[in-house]
Motif scaffolding. Structure first.
Motif, PDB file in Angstrom:
ATOM      1  N   LYS A 251      48.668 -20.981  38.749  1.00  0.00           N
ATOM      2  CA  LYS A 251      48.017 -22.263  39.017  1.00  0.00           C
ATOM      3  C   LYS A 251      48.461 -22.835  40.365  1.00  0.00           C
ATOM      4  O   LYS A 251      47.630 -23.303  41.164  1.00  0.00           O
ATOM      5  CB  LYS A 251      48.348 -23.263  37.901  1.00  0.00           C
ATOM      6  N   GLU A 252      49.763 -22.779  40.640  1.00  0.00           N
ATOM      7  CA  GLU A 252      50.275 -23.320  41.901  1.00  0.00           C
ATOM      8  C   GLU A 252      49.749 -22.524  43.100  1.00  0.00           C
ATOM      9  O   GLU A 252      49.346 -23.112  44.118  1.00  0.00           O
ATOM     10  CB  GLU A 252      51.806 -23.289  41.898  1.00  0.00           C
ATOM     11  N   ALA A 253      49.753 -21.206  42.991  1.00  0.00           N
ATOM     12  CA  ALA A 253      49.295 -20.374  44.104  1.00  0.00           C
ATOM     13  C   ALA A 253      47.804 -20.578  44.365  1.00  0.00           C
ATOM     14  O   ALA A 253      47.372 -20.673  45.522  1.00  0.00           O
ATOM     15  CB  ALA A 253      49.589 -18.914  43.813  1.00  0.00           C
ATOM     16  N   MET A 254      47.016 -20.648  43.310  1.00  0.00           N
ATOM     17  CA  MET A 254      45.576 -20.848  43.457  1.00  0.00           C
ATOM     18  C   MET A 254      45.286 -22.217  44.081  1.00  0.00           C
ATOM     19  O   MET A 254      44.496 -22.326  45.030  1.00  0.00           O
ATOM     20  CB  MET A 254      44.907 -20.736  42.083  1.00  0.00           C
ATOM     21  N   THR A 255      45.943 -23.235  43.566  1.00  0.00           N
ATOM     22  CA  THR A 255      45.741 -24.589  44.094  1.00  0.00           C
ATOM     23  C   THR A 255      46.164 -24.672  45.555  1.00  0.00           C
ATOM     24  O   THR A 255      45.472 -25.264  46.393  1.00  0.00           O
ATOM     25  CB  THR A 255      46.544 -25.610  43.265  1.00  0.00           C
ATOM     26  N   THR A 256      47.294 -24.064  45.871  1.00  0.00           N
ATOM     27  CA  THR A 256      47.812 -24.081  47.241  1.00  0.00           C
ATOM     28  C   THR A 256      46.849 -23.399  48.203  1.00  0.00           C
ATOM     29  O   THR A 256      46.572 -23.915  49.297  1.00  0.00           O
ATOM     30  CB  THR A 256      49.186 -23.381  47.301  1.00  0.00           C
ATOM     31  N   LEU A 257      46.320 -22.256  47.800  1.00  0.00           N
ATOM     32  CA  LEU A 257      45.417 -21.524  48.688  1.00  0.00           C
ATOM     33  C   LEU A 257      44.115 -22.295  48.893  1.00  0.00           C
ATOM     34  O   LEU A 257      43.583 -22.346  50.015  1.00  0.00           O
ATOM     35  CB  LEU A 257      45.129 -20.136  48.117  1.00  0.00           C
ATOM     36  N   LEU A 258      43.607 -22.913  47.845  1.00  0.00           N
ATOM     37  CA  LEU A 258      42.371 -23.681  47.962  1.00  0.00           C
ATOM     38  C   LEU A 258      42.561 -24.919  48.845  1.00  0.00           C
ATOM     39  O   LEU A 258      41.671 -25.301  49.613  1.00  0.00           O
ATOM     40  CB  LEU A 258      41.882 -24.107  46.573  1.00  0.00           C
ATOM     41  N   GLN A 259      43.730 -25.541  48.737  1.00  0.00           N
ATOM     42  CA  GLN A 259      43.976 -26.783  49.471  1.00  0.00           C
ATOM     43  C   GLN A 259      44.419 -26.559  50.913  1.00  0.00           C
ATOM     44  O   GLN A 259      44.120 -27.375  51.785  1.00  0.00           O
ATOM     45  CB  GLN A 259      45.017 -27.622  48.740  1.00  0.00           C
ATOM     46  N   THR A 260      45.136 -25.470  51.167  1.00  0.00           N
ATOM     47  CA  THR A 260      45.726 -25.268  52.488  1.00  0.00           C
ATOM     48  C   THR A 260      45.181 -24.062  53.241  1.00  0.00           C
ATOM     49  O   THR A 260      45.387 -23.947  54.452  1.00  0.00           O
ATOM     50  CB  THR A 260      47.249 -25.082  52.367  1.00  0.00           C
ATOM     51  N   SER A 261      44.526 -23.122  52.526  1.00  0.00           N
ATOM     52  CA  SER A 261      44.071 -21.857  53.109  1.00  0.00           C
ATOM     53  C   SER A 261      45.230 -21.053  53.699  1.00  0.00           C
ATOM     54  O   SER A 261      45.035 -20.214  54.577  1.00  0.00           O
ATOM     55  CB  SER A 261      43.007 -22.098  54.202  1.00  0.00           C
TER      56      SER A 261
END
Length: 321
Positions: free
Chosen positions: A140-150
């Protein structure tokens, strides 16, 4: 009830006699081309008597290894520590494919504890509760981070850190010395590579601390502080640890350090040849067989790409036999 590994060890003893030796690797290196290498490998029992490409040969040999393991061990969960990195690799593949809207065809590693397709579907639907507990939070953290920060690198360190933490936990839970040692070296070597690379690229303390994982043979606070300072500071700190003999290898290259890690582990595993019971000899054989396949992959790749023999010799691991 603890499993009796007597039969499994007996099967492994025979298989050990089929492992490639340093002399065998030398013969492969001396071969004039890929076809000559493939003939030598067939003579050593590699392949299935059919015409195979180098890539399909290597995949087949990996399959043979795990098919044998499944034959001789009733409960494969005792070997999770070897396969968990594949699970986290597949998680990274799933996250990046989903965020880029591409299919993961051919990108998943098949030898993993969890079904990669189930990981992919759970992440795609954001149903993180469908994932194993040990990877829910990081997914969840990795997915959210990638979506928010690229930021693909930040996504990677979140997943890699979770992998290191879980392998460390599996080592602490085990009552087998070889498993504990493998898990400790897995985390420590990853920490060292992270520290050196962060020092080389001038990463900030928050990034470094987030990437490093706890282990018993390194002081993570001191390693982090050294990485914030310089590469020389990292090497200076390592000179005070049990990894002091790795400093020269790191000075050469990170590939040389990876070779040092594999050779160090091989030297520690060799006494398992004379252990008649327990899972140690089986673990040692699996690691030796994986290193063997890795060595053959290097040689075949060198022949395909016409690389100098000396380049490959510097990277070849010591063999178990």
């Amino acid at each position: 009830m603890q499993q009796d590994y007597t039969y499994a060890v007996a099967r492994i003893r025979y298989r050990e006699t089929k492992l490639l030796s340093d002399a065998d690797l030398g013969s492969l290196m001396a071969s004039k081309d890929v076809d000559s290498c493939m003939r030598l490998l067939r003579d050593k029992g590699w392949g299935n008597n059919g015409e195979l490409t180098p890539d399909s040969l290597l995949k087949l040999e990996e399959k043979k290894l795990w098919d044998l393991t499944a034959e001789i061990i009733d409960d494969l969960s005792v070997l999770n520590f070897l396969l968990i990195p594949n699970v986290f690799h597949n998680l990274k593949v799933a996250i990046k494919c989903i965020t880029r809207d591409i299919e993961p065809d051919g990108l998943f590693i098949s030898n993993a504890v969890e079904d990669p397709e189930k990981i992919y579907q759970a992440v795609k639907s954001r149903e993180y509760g469908d994932l194993p507990e040990y990877m829910r939070d990081c997914a969840k953290e990795a997915m959210t981070t990638l979506l928010q920060t690229s930021d693909g690198q930040l996504c990677d360190i979140i997943v890699d850190k979770a992998c290191m933490d879980y392998v460390y936990a599996l080592g602490k839970e085990s009552d087998n010395d070889i498993i504990r040692l493998y898990c400790e070296l897995f985390v420590a070597s990853a920490d060292i590579k992270i520290a050196v690379r962060c020092a080389n690229t001038g990463k900030q303390q928050d990034f470094i601390r987030r990437a490093l994982a706890k282990c018993d043979t390194l002081d993570i606070d001191r390693l982090c502080a050294a990485a914030c300072e310089s590469r020389d500071a990292v090497l200076s700190y390592l000179g005070t640890t049990e990894y002091r003999s790795a400093v020269d290898a790191i000075t050469v290259s990170m590939s040389a350090f990876e070779k040092w890690c594999d050779d160090y582990l091989t030297s520690v595993l060799k006494p398992q040849k004379w252990e008649p019971f327990g899972i140690g000899p089986i673990v040692a054989y699996i690691i030796a067989r994986r290193n063997e396949i890795k060595a053959v992959r290097m040689i075949l790749s060198a022949k395909v790409n016409d690389l100098p023999d000396q380049t490959i010799k510097e990277r070849l691991r010591d063999m178990y036999v």
